[in-house]
Design an enzyme around this catalytic site. Structure first.
Site, PDB file in Angstrom:
ATOM      1  N   ASP A  14      -8.424   6.089 -14.771  1.00 17.45           N
ATOM      2  CA  ASP A  14      -7.033   5.947 -15.056  1.00 17.45           C
ATOM      3  C   ASP A  14      -6.938   7.154 -16.341  1.00 17.45           C
ATOM      4  O   ASP A  14      -5.862   7.318 -16.344  1.00 17.45           O
ATOM      5  CB  ASP A  14      -6.861   4.467 -15.097  1.00 17.45           C
ATOM      6  N   SER A 175     -14.773  -3.694 -11.395  1.00 18.70           N
ATOM      7  CA  SER A 175     -13.594  -2.582 -12.774  1.00 18.70           C
ATOM      8  C   SER A 175     -14.544  -3.899 -13.772  1.00 18.70           C
ATOM      9  O   SER A 175     -14.318  -5.182 -14.200  1.00 18.70           O
ATOM     10  CB  SER A 175     -12.122  -2.976 -12.353  1.00 18.70           C
TER      11      SER A 175
HETATM   12  N1  ARG Z   1      -9.038 -10.622 -18.680  1.00 19.28           N
HETATM   13  C1  ARG Z   1      -9.916  -9.858 -19.725  1.00 19.28           C
HETATM   14  C2  ARG Z   1      -8.512 -10.013 -20.398  1.00 19.28           C
HETATM   15  O1  ARG Z   1      -7.383  -9.338 -20.084  1.00 19.28           O
HETATM   16  C3  ARG Z   1     -10.905  -9.032 -19.517  1.00 19.28           C
HETATM   17  C4  ARG Z   1      -9.831  -7.956 -18.466  1.00 19.28           C
HETATM   18  C5  ARG Z   1     -11.227  -7.160 -19.016  1.00 19.28           C
HETATM   19  N2  ARG Z   1     -11.085  -5.661 -18.021  1.00 19.28           N
HETATM   20  C6  ARG Z   1     -11.116  -5.547 -16.407  1.00 19.28           C
HETATM   21  N3  ARG Z   1     -11.260  -4.303 -15.972  1.00 19.28           N
HETATM   22  N4  ARG Z   1     -12.931  -5.970 -16.503  1.00 19.28           N
HETATM   23  O2  ARG Z   1      -8.628 -10.461 -21.611  1.00 19.28           O
END
Ligand code: ARG
Length: 401
Positions: A14, A175
């Protein structure tokens, strides 16, 4: 002076696609990339540096690991950081990443925009922009991924057409976001909450069934809520967290599979590995349980929860957070002592605790002494539940009518 954009740069797809986009579509002559090291894999930092070089940006790598450990992870321990079962790893790193980008921007002769690679569905857009907008309110913020709504394959195609090297390793089907305080794995097949995570998503933790067959005992010393030593050896927060991630990870501690409510109201399935965070928070809670009064503990749980919600939202500079921390830190003055845990096949169990501030008297609690005159209790027991007894009688009387 060249029209300049400051891009918060992870080196991933990205943010890499953002670089030519900023030049071709947004008319920036100068792109400054800032990669903040909060404990992500060395290769990610090296990749970011290499791509920045290939794409000819003015690049900065900022090592913020010690600061992250001391000023972000330690406060998280004091607040027993927990949002719906998530110890807030990604969330607490974002404000620091934005802060470091701001610090670079403040040194530049000209800044026309901040740029980040967040999409419109996640939490990070809120967290990063809040800090940038608070600290440099006059600098516009651009989020090309959110604006353009590009799909992953469109991005790959765009990058390929410009000769940008993109790793297509199997890793990229997930991810991943990683820092000292934890590792998050989402996307791909994991988006189905009914899909059992395959072993390959884990990097920090062993499968508990393959963890050592002998338990490992571990002691953590706290001073005023801050973990200061591991097994009697004093360590800075950074080293302590790194060591604990390895020790506890080896025993399969810290895997979390959960549903999480994002800020915009979207539910997502999340997987985390947070060995050090889980061990430190478990130990810290055990010490608070020893030194805090009952009502204080109940109130602290409410304060902790409010703290976690603010941290999740990235509102690191909120006045409410300051006020909560005034209370939390006041409590921490007595959170000094040592906690012993046993790591074994996925669990970190507290097995002993001691503190000079323990609100505990062995003689009083013991079944074996005359220190407490039990006969004095009869009056207090009689008064117990008085309103409930009145209510019961009332109901009986009304029932007769
Ligand atoms: N859901 C968690 C947060 O918003 C972690 C997100 C992490 N991103 C990822 N692409 N794994 O803090």
């Amino acid at each position: 002076m060249a029209k300049t954009a400051v891009l918060v740069y992870s080196g991933g797809l990205d943010t890499t696609v953002c670089i030519p986009l900023l030049r071709e579509e947004y008319g920036f002559e100068q792109v400054v990339t800032v990669t903040v090291d909060v404990g992500q894999p060395r290769e990610d930092i090296a990749d970011a540096e290499e791509r920045a070089r290939l794409l000819g940006t003015e690049h900065y790598t900022v090592d913020a690991r010690a600061e992250f450990a001391r000023d972000y992870c330690v406060p998280a321990v004091k607040a027993n950081a927990d949002y719906q079962g998530y110890p807030l790893s990604t969330a607490i790193a974002r404000p620091l990443i934005a802060l470091k980008a701001v610090e670079i921007a403040q040194q530049l002769p000209r800044v026309d925009a901040f740029v980040h690679g967040c999409t419109g569905k996640g939490n990070d857009q809120f967290r990063l922009e809040f800090i940038m907008r608070t600290l440099m309110p006059h600098v516009p913020i651009i989020a090309p991924m959110r604006e353009r709504n590009l799909t992953r394959s469109e991005e790959i195609e765009y990058a390929r057409a410009r000769g940008i090297p993109i790793h297509q390793s199997t890793d990229k089907i997930w991810s991943i976001d990683e820092n000292l305080w934890g590792r998050s794995i989402e996307g791909g097949l994991l988006e189905d909450p009914n899909y059992v995570p395959p072993e390959e998503i884990y990097r920090w933790t062993r499968n508990p069934q393959d963890a050592p067959n002998t338990p490992q005992m571990l002691t953590i010393e706290f001073e005023q809520g801050t973990p200061m030593a591991l097994d009697g050896q004093r360590m800075e927060p950074l080293a302590l967290i790194q060591t604990l991630n390895e020790m506890a990870g080896m025993h399969g501690v810290g895997r979390i599979d959960m549903m999480e409510d994002r800020m915009i109201g979207l539910k997502v399935r999340e997987n985390y590995e947070c060995p050090a965070a889980i061990v430190l928070i478990t130990a810290h809670r055990a010490l608070e349980a020893l030194v805090c009064a009952r009502d204080e503990l109940r109130f602290k749980a409410q304060a902790d929860r409010a703290w976690a919600e603010l941290a999740y939202a990235g509102l690191w500079l909120d006045p409410f957070k300051e006020s909560l921390e005034a209370f939390i830190n006041k409590v921490q003055e007595r959170v000094t002592g040592t906690v012993t845990l046993r790591l074994f096949k996925g669990s970190a169990a507290v097995v002993a605790r001691t503190s000079p501030w323990a609100l505990y008297d062995e003689a009083l609690a013991s079944f074996d002494t005359h220190d407490f005159n039990q006969s004095e209790m009869s009056g207090a027991v009689k008064a117990h539940g008085l309103p409930a007894r009145l209510y019961y009688q009332l109901k009986q009387r009304r029932g007769e009518r």
